[in-house]
Design an enzyme around this catalytic site. Structure first.
Site, short mmCIF file in Angstrom:
data_model
loop_
_atom_site.label_atom_id
_atom_site.label_comp_id
_atom_site.label_asym_id
_atom_site.label_seq_id
_atom_site.Cartn_x
_atom_site.Cartn_y
_atom_site.Cartn_z
CG ASP A 13 2.51 1.57 8.00
OD1 ASP A 13 2.95 2.59 7.45
OD2 ASP A 13 1.30 1.30 8.09
CE LYS A 16 7.85 1.57 3.30
NZ LYS A 16 6.88 1.00 4.25
N GLY A 40 3.66 7.20 5.10
CA GLY A 40 3.97 7.92 6.33
C GLY A 40 5.21 7.28 6.89
CG HIS A 41 8.22 6.56 4.89
ND1 HIS A 41 9.04 6.33 3.81
CD2 HIS A 41 7.11 5.82 4.67
CE1 HIS A 41 8.44 5.50 2.98
NE2 HIS A 41 7.26 5.19 3.47
CD GLN A 224 2.64 3.29 -0.70
OE1 GLN A 224 3.18 3.44 -1.77
NE2 GLN A 224 2.44 4.30 0.12
CG ASP A 333 11.19 -2.69 20.30
OD1 ASP A 333 11.40 -2.82 19.08
OD2 ASP A 333 10.48 -1.78 20.78
P1 GDP Z 1 7.37 3.09 7.29
O1 GDP Z 1 6.12 3.55 6.64
O2 GDP Z 1 7.84 1.77 6.79
O3 GDP Z 1 8.47 4.11 7.28
O4 GDP Z 1 7.00 2.86 8.83
P2 GDP Z 1 6.12 3.84 9.76
O5 GDP Z 1 6.95 4.99 10.17
O6 GDP Z 1 4.79 4.13 9.15
O7 GDP Z 1 5.79 2.88 10.96
C1 GDP Z 1 6.78 2.31 11.73
C2 GDP Z 1 6.56 2.74 13.19
O8 GDP Z 1 7.35 1.93 14.02
C3 GDP Z 1 7.00 4.17 13.46
O9 GDP Z 1 6.24 4.69 14.50
C4 GDP Z 1 8.46 3.98 13.90
O10 GDP Z 1 8.91 5.04 14.75
C5 GDP Z 1 8.37 2.69 14.66
N1 GDP Z 1 9.55 1.84 14.64
C6 GDP Z 1 10.46 1.63 13.63
N2 GDP Z 1 11.34 0.69 14.00
C7 GDP Z 1 11.01 0.32 15.25
C8 GDP Z 1 11.52 -0.66 16.18
O11 GDP Z 1 12.48 -1.37 15.90
N3 GDP Z 1 10.87 -0.77 17.38
C9 GDP Z 1 9.78 -0.01 17.71
N4 GDP Z 1 9.21 -0.20 18.91
N5 GDP Z 1 9.27 0.89 16.86
C10 GDP Z 1 9.86 1.04 15.65
P1 IMO Z 2 4.02 3.41 4.00
O1 IMO Z 2 4.92 3.95 2.94
C1 IMO Z 2 0.52 1.00 5.01
C2 IMO Z 2 -2.76 0.93 2.09
C3 IMO Z 2 -4.07 1.58 2.49
C4 IMO Z 2 -5.04 0.73 1.69
C5 IMO Z 2 -4.28 0.50 0.38
C6 IMO Z 2 -4.63 1.48 -0.73
O2 IMO Z 2 3.89 4.29 5.17
O3 IMO Z 2 4.40 2.00 4.35
P2 IMO Z 2 -4.03 4.03 -1.20
O4 IMO Z 2 -4.31 5.26 -0.38
O5 IMO Z 2 -2.58 3.79 -1.47
O6 IMO Z 2 -4.86 3.95 -2.44
O7 IMO Z 2 -4.54 2.81 -0.26
O8 IMO Z 2 -2.90 0.63 0.70
N1 IMO Z 2 -1.56 1.82 2.21
C7 IMO Z 2 -0.64 1.69 3.18
N2 IMO Z 2 -0.59 0.87 4.25
N3 IMO Z 2 1.53 1.84 4.77
C8 IMO Z 2 1.51 2.65 3.69
O9 IMO Z 2 2.55 3.41 3.32
C9 IMO Z 2 0.36 2.63 2.86
N4 IMO Z 2 0.00 3.29 1.74
C10 IMO Z 2 -1.17 2.78 1.36
O10 IMO Z 2 -4.28 1.47 3.87
O11 IMO Z 2 -5.21 -0.52 2.31
MG MG Z 3 4.21 4.19 7.17
#
Ligand code: GDP
Ligand code: IMO
Ligand code: MG
Length: 428
Positions: A13, A16, A40-41, A224, A333
């Site tokens: 998270d 990416k 979840g991207h 991840q 931010d």
């Molecule tokens: P990923 O799994 O690495 O793609 O990240 P996620 O989408 O799961 O989580 C990142 C969260 O932070 C999402 O809600 C994005 O919209 C948000 N986000 C990404 N970059 C920034 C940033 O620079 N500032 C803020 N406030 N939110 C961000």
């Molecule tokens: P993105 O791509 C954050 C964590 C789960 C748990 C462990 C194992 O959005 O960054 P799994 O379901 O993969 O067997 O769970 O890994 N986990 C993540 N945490 N971002 C993710 O994906 C994750 N995918 C799995 O919370 O601790």
């Molecule tokens: Mg994510």
């Protein structure tokens, strides 16, 4: 020809999805190489928010090929839903290819993920319950079902004949669960799903090779993060794949020597979902502040994310394992209105100061963070569009981290929107 890899450098998270969407117009092909619906991207662009679990985050760009590589585990029902959602909104560009060797996440994988988490009780991993572990386990036990099997009904049926009795024995014996898996019903369901996603299934490793030979640029999107790697993460509280750069080769067929750029992604602080040690975790008002201001709730599961200060000890490990040539720092931010910000530079363990550690959960649990503290910048930065406009306090914080990590910091993300991004001239 250039192959770049975006890799999470914490526990996932990191942003990416945003970075992939931001960079992908410059690349002919974007690929996901591991994981599945546990990812979840988020992409925010043109006033709209998109959340991708399976589809590469470049999927919105017409004329750019998006590949779900062989190293992924694909829930076909979920993929059909994701495609339909984009079609309904008028965003579908018909630019997808799915690796024929990718493994399918089937209903029994999701069921077994849930049942096993329950069975483990206090020792549960805290998985996303998307069937990821059980599906990768079947892959390595050589009883998996492949995406390409959807195109060959007789092969598909034979695969189910091997695996379904194993799953039913487990459901009945270990979990005392009913109803058991109905092989014929599952077979029919998969044939129907194959009609929808069949046209996208291809030998994606061969497609990638053709693009490389044609001199095209390729972007690999990790899911991840390095600390969740099955071998180099905080085992056992990890995922069941390789979210690191090496995983991009295994999951796409790209050779290591073809990779010319590796961009690690880290938040300006740390988050973790699920269980396991987290040395810099903040369980106080500052942790709550980061969660609320950073909207730190899981994109896939909605679970609150655990929050804490940035951990340069763990980040150094992640960048090294990934062979990162540069680093993007996101969510800066979120720290905007804090009077001071901290970065963990070392650990105190059994009375000694250490700057590196093994990642076994028990070992990490003994580590107490040693912090360096910085003045906050106490003002909004989301409007900033060039490095020169950044507050001096923020520049000092970033310069310090770059020096500590020994990796050039090239991108600063100052908000969730595509446009809220600043390129930085590294000082290293
Ligand atoms: P990923 O799994 O690495 O793609 O990240 P996620 O989408 O799961 O989580 C990142 C969260 O932070 C999402 O809600 C994005 O919209 C948000 N986000 C990404 N970059 C920034 C940033 O620079 N500032 C803020 N406030 N939110 C961000
Ligand atoms: P993105 O791509 C954050 C964590 C789960 C748990 C462990 C194992 O959005 O960054 P799994 O379901 O993969 O067997 O769970 O890994 N986990 C993540 N945490 N971002 C993710 O994906 C994750 N995918 C799995 O919370 O601790
Ligand atoms: Mg994510």
């Amino acid at each position: 020809m250039a192959v770049a890899v975006i890799v999470g450098s914490q526990w996932g998270d990191e942003g990416k999805g945003k970075l992939t969407h931001y960079m992908s117009p410059h690349y002919e092909v974007t690929l996901r190489f591991q994981g599945g619906s546990n990812a979840g991207h988020t992409v925010i662009t043109g006033g709209r928010t998109f959340k991708f679990n399976l589809l590469p985050s470049a999927i919105l760009h017409a004329g750019r090929t998006c590949i779900m590589g062989d190293g992924m585990v694909v829930n076909p029902a979920h993929l059909i839903e994701e495609i339909a959602l984009l079609q309904k909104g008028g965003f579908w560009q018909d630019n997808l290819r799915v690796g024929s060797r990718a493994h399918l996440v089937l209903p029994y994988h999701i069921l077994l993920d849930e049942l096993e988490e329950k069975r483990r009780g206090g020792s549960s991993i805290g998985t996303t319950k998307q069937g990821i572990g059980p599906c990768y386990a079947d892959k390595y036990a050589r009883i998996g079902v492949l995406a390409g099997d959807l195109l060959k009904p007789d092969v598909l049926h034979k695969r189910l004949e091997v695996v379904v009795p194993v799953k039913n024995a487990l459901l009945r014996g270990l979990y005392q669960y009913e109803p058991l898996i109905d092989l014929e019903a599952l077979y029919e369901e998969l044939l129907e799903q194959g009609k929808v996603i069949g046209p996208y299934i291809a030998d994606t490793a061969a497609i990638v090779r053709e693009h490389i030979d044609a001199g095209h640029s390729i972007l690999c999107e990790g899911a991840q993060g390095a600390l969740l790697d099955i071998d180099y993460g905080t085992y056992p509280f990890v995922t069941s794949s390789h979210p690191v750069t090496a995983g991009a080769c295994l999951g796409t067929g790209i050779a290591p020597g073809d990779i010319s750029r590796v961009i690690g992604v880290s938040k300006a602080y740390t988050t973790r979902v699920g269980n396991g040690s987290f040395p810099t975790e903040l369980t106080d008002a500052t942790g709550e502040h980061l969660r609320e201001r950073g909207l730190e709730y899981g994109t896939t599961t909605g679970r609150p994310r655990r929050c804490g200060w940035i951990d340069l000890v763990l980040l150094r490990h992640a960048l090294r394992i990934n062979g990162a040539s540069e680093l993007a720092i996101t969510k800066i931010d979120v720290l905007d209105d804090l009077p001071t910000v901290k970065a963990c530079v070392a650990y105190r363990r059994k009375g000694e100061i250490v700057t590196r550690t093994g990642l076994a959960d028990a070992e990490l649990a003994q580590c107490e963070p040693v912090y360096e503290e910085f003045s906050g910048w106490k003002g909004p930065i989301r409007e900033v569009r060039s490095e020169s406009e950044l507050p001096a306090e923020l520049t000092s914080f970033v310069d310090f981290m770059e020096k500590q990590l020994g990796v050039p910091i090239t991108v600063l993300s100052l908000g969730p929107d595509h446009d809220e991004t600043v390129s930085r001239q590294p000082k290293l």
